[in-house]
Design a protein around this motif. Structure first.
Motif, PDB file in Angstrom:
ATOM      1  N   GLY A 504       0.799  -1.217   0.000  1.00 29.76           N
ATOM      2  CA  GLY A 504       0.000   0.000   0.000  1.00 29.76           C
ATOM      3  C   GLY A 504       0.829   1.262   0.000  1.00 29.76           C
ATOM      4  O   GLY A 504       0.287   2.360   0.150  1.00 29.76           O
ATOM      5  N   LEU A 505       2.133   1.110  -0.152  1.00 26.61           N
ATOM      6  CA  LEU A 505       3.074   2.233  -0.119  1.00 26.61           C
ATOM      7  C   LEU A 505       3.924   2.164  -1.387  1.00 26.61           C
ATOM      8  O   LEU A 505       5.006   1.573  -1.393  1.00 26.61           O
ATOM      9  N   PRO A 506       3.461   2.747  -2.478  1.00 25.37           N
ATOM     10  CA  PRO A 506       4.114   2.536  -3.774  1.00 25.37           C
ATOM     11  C   PRO A 506       5.473   3.206  -3.925  1.00 25.37           C
ATOM     12  O   PRO A 506       6.264   2.802  -4.779  1.00 25.37           O
ATOM     13  N   ASP A 507       5.757   4.219  -3.109  1.00 25.50           N
ATOM     14  CA  ASP A 507       6.999   4.973  -3.282  1.00 25.50           C
ATOM     15  C   ASP A 507       8.001   4.641  -2.177  1.00 25.50           C
ATOM     16  O   ASP A 507       7.661   4.029  -1.162  1.00 25.50           O
ATOM     17  N   ALA A 538       6.415   4.806   1.444  1.00 28.95           N
ATOM     18  CA  ALA A 538       5.657   6.054   1.345  1.00 28.95           C
ATOM     19  C   ALA A 538       4.653   6.018   0.202  1.00 28.95           C
ATOM     20  O   ALA A 538       4.742   5.196  -0.719  1.00 28.95           O
ATOM     21  N   ALA A 539       3.701   6.925   0.279  1.00 30.64           N
ATOM     22  CA  ALA A 539       2.783   7.230  -0.822  1.00 30.64           C
ATOM     23  C   ALA A 539       2.813   8.741  -0.979  1.00 30.64           C
ATOM     24  O   ALA A 539       2.149   9.463  -0.233  1.00 30.64           O
ATOM     25  N   VAL A 540       3.628   9.210  -1.921  1.00 31.34           N
ATOM     26  CA  VAL A 540       3.918  10.639  -2.036  1.00 31.34           C
ATOM     27  C   VAL A 540       3.522  11.186  -3.399  1.00 31.34           C
ATOM     28  O   VAL A 540       2.806  12.187  -3.500  1.00 31.34           O
ATOM     29  N   GLU A 541       3.995  10.547  -4.459  1.00 36.18           N
ATOM     30  CA  GLU A 541       3.812  11.121  -5.795  1.00 36.18           C
ATOM     31  C   GLU A 541       2.332  11.242  -6.156  1.00 36.18           C
ATOM     32  O   GLU A 541       1.895  12.251  -6.700  1.00 36.18           O
ATOM     33  N   ARG A 542       1.554  10.225  -5.833  1.00 33.37           N
ATOM     34  CA  ARG A 542       0.109  10.254  -6.065  1.00 33.37           C
ATOM     35  C   ARG A 542      -0.599  10.122  -4.722  1.00 33.37           C
ATOM     36  O   ARG A 542      -0.688   9.020  -4.172  1.00 33.37           O
ATOM     37  N   PRO A 543      -1.093  11.212  -4.163  1.00 32.62           N
ATOM     38  CA  PRO A 543      -1.782  11.139  -2.864  1.00 32.62           C
ATOM     39  C   PRO A 543      -2.955  10.157  -2.901  1.00 32.62           C
ATOM     40  O   PRO A 543      -3.555   9.900  -3.949  1.00 32.62           O
ATOM     41  N   ILE A 544      -3.265   9.621  -1.748  1.00 32.79           N
ATOM     42  CA  ILE A 544      -4.360   8.657  -1.603  1.00 32.79           C
ATOM     43  C   ILE A 544      -5.655   9.424  -1.354  1.00 32.79           C
ATOM     44  O   ILE A 544      -5.704  10.322  -0.503  1.00 32.79           O
TER      45      ILE A 544
END
Length: 564
Positions: A504-507, A538-544
């Protein structure tokens, strides 16, 4: 082998033995050079008897082979034109639904394509993912594996094995048997699909034991048998292990190797080898009573109870960070939770407000997946927005965090963010993990090669990672996009690897301030940057984005193990 088997059986029959001895004595002792008609008839009769007995014994021999008492592998003859024997066949035991693990391994340490073939030719090492078939042969799961194998050509498919969690010991046995039939190697190595392996170091270790007969190499351990059904390592047949309920010496299951002779033994006796609940215990039991060399290799130790694992702290906690921190301000150590914003990518304070808040203990959390409940030590925390938070970020949410330590020493963090308001909102998140290392110049990060990243030192411009691994010679502040499920951080000096698994953390964020910026950071001593590296799930480039009532779940797992 068949000749010895038949001859010994004929010799055991007294009537045949007496006749053969008499005939031999008569012909050698009396110097006869001719055979009479009567003798000829006796020889013909004897020949018919022999043929009948050979036919009968051949049937017995076939039955013996089926039962596993006699090898089906032909005896090698001198002068046979053979290919050069391989050093090792490495089988990575995987399963359906483990595609992320396989992709992470391919990116982190397992060669692919022509490089995989080159490894076989130049170093004599075969690497394959090992998997069986589904219970409904030919269904979508089987089809997915077949399609994946067409693209990667890196599977050993056990057609006679049905995938099931409880069938792992049988699967391990079949791997040794199938690998032995496919490849002639000095060693056969079983590996789990959630560890990082240094192939060069593995090759060096195995090469040191090529001349060791019947070698069984691994992180050797023993200890109490788990008789409680609630334990993760429960053994249903615990009563077979004596009054003290103690395991015999055996190699821990994450990685172990057996020499060709032991693989042959397993293949020959497969039908009578007992499988217990766990494959490492099962394999160890097969060698009891045999003249086997147990080699305790500390570099194979991956579990916290193993003597080869480092006892030093894995997460960074600098004294200067503690001395200069004033609650509730975040500490530059451990794992600050960056939420609902990462960095300065928004209107909030740096990294959002969650890391500066006092969380409450969640005494009645909603149920989690059973895989997130396997720890003996855990705590559930809860964060809800305060009135102050609502003024700067007007969104209603519940952030639940379970911090869990498993029985094998893995640290798990499971986050659940639920939208309890009436409008959708978006957020970024990162587990800003500080790792303690010997010296940043001795560290490399693997699993990020060929990925695109946003460089915060160059106005978030997008670049592509060019190196085989990320090493450090200057300041680094990057967000790697669409990173793999598993990342390895290697500390050469301490011979230790941090393994990061995430869902769930693509970055992945990688940060080290280097010398100049470290001097400007008030809660970091001038030289402490040398022992610091941050690698974040992290999930940064595309916010959830969550609509009202929706929930997001993210998982981070951290483990420390010795590097090979």
């Amino acid at each position: 082998m068949a000749a010895f088997f038949v001859a010994s059986r004929l010799w055991q029959e007294a009537e045949t033995r007496i006749y053969l001895v008499k005939e031999l004595d008569r012909r050698t002792g009396q110097g006869e050079s001719a055979i009479s008609v009567d003798d000829t008839l006796k020889v013909i009769e004897c020949r018919l008897v022999f043929l009948s007995k050979i036919s009968m014994l051949q049937k017995e021999l076939d039955e013996a082979k089926k039962e596993g008492f006699v090898s089906k592998i032909p005896i090698e003859t001198k002068g046979k034109d053979e290919k050069k024997k391989l050093l090792a066949v490495v089988g990575i035991l995987t399963g359906f639904g483990r595609r992320h693990n396989r992709d992470a391994i391919r990116k982190a340490w397992m060669p692919t394509g022509t490089t995989l073939k080159k490894l076989e030719v130049e170093k004599g090492i075969i690497i394959r993912f090992v998997i069986g078939r589904s219970s409904n042969h030919g269904n979508n799961s089987d089809g997915d594996i077949s399609n994946e194998n067409k693209r990667t050509n890196d599977f050993l498919i056990l057609n006679d094995h049905v995938e099931a969690l409880e069938a792992q010991p049988v699967k391990t046995k079949l791997f040794f048997i199938d690998a032995l039939q496919h490849w002639d190697a000095e060693f056969y190595v079983k590996v789990n699909d959630d560890i990082y392996l240094n192939i060069d170091a593995l090759g060096a270790i195995l090469s040191n034991h090529v001349n060791t007969p019947r070698a069984y190499i691994g992180c050797m351990k023993s200890g109490g048998v788990f008789s409680n059904p609630n334990d993760r390592w429960y053994e249903p047949e615990w009563w077979k292990f004596g009054d003290k309920k103690a395991y015999y010496r055996h190699a821990s299951g994450e990685i172990f190797a057996v020499s060709r002779a032991l693989a042959q033994f397993i293949s020959i006796n497969k039908s009578i080898l007992r499988a217990y609940a766990h494959d490492d215990v099962s394999v160890g039991s097969w060698f009891i009573g045999l003249d086997v060399k147990h080699i305790d290799e500390g570099k194979f130790c991956c579990s916290s109870w193993s003597s080869g694992c480092s006892s030093n702290s894995s997460l960074l906690m600098h004294g200067s960070a503690l001395a200069n921190s004033k609650p509730p301000a975040a500490v530059r150590a451990g794992i600050p939770i960056c939420f609902p914003q990462f960095g300065n990518r928004g209107s909030l304070e740096q990294h959002g407000f969650a890391r500066n808040k006092i969380w409450e203990i969640d005494r009645n959390p909603p149920p989690l997946h059973h895989n997130d409940c396997d720890g003996k030590a855990f705590i559930d925390l809860l964060l809800k927005p305060s009135e102050e938070d609502m003024r700067v970020w007007p969104n209603r949410f519940e952030f639940r965090l379970r911090v869990l330590l498993t029985s094998d020493g893995t640290l798990k963090l499971i986050s659940r963010v639920r939208n309890i308001g009436f409008k959708a909102f978006s957020f970024s998140i990162a587990y800003h993990t500080y790792f303690l290392v010997s010296d940043i110049s001795e560290v490399r990060v693997e699993g990020l090669e060929t990925l695109d990243y946003l460089d915060n030192l160059h106005h978030k411009q997008r670049f592509t990672e060019q190196g085989d691994a990320l090493t450090f010679e200057t300041e680094v502040d990057r967000v790697y996009i669409s990173s793999p499920h598993m990342i390895g951080v290697f500390d050469h000096e301490k011979k230790r690897t941090f393994l990061i698994r995430k869902e769930g953390l693509p970055d992945a964020v990688v940060w080290n301030p280097w010398e100049k910026k470290a001097k400007a950071i008030t809660d970091m001593a001038d030289e402490e940057y040398r022992q610091t590296i941050c690698v974040d799930g992290a999930a940064v480039e595309r916010p959830i984005t969550l609509k009202p009532g929706e929930e997001w779940t993210g998982r981070l797992e951290l483990s420390a193990l010795p590097s090979l």
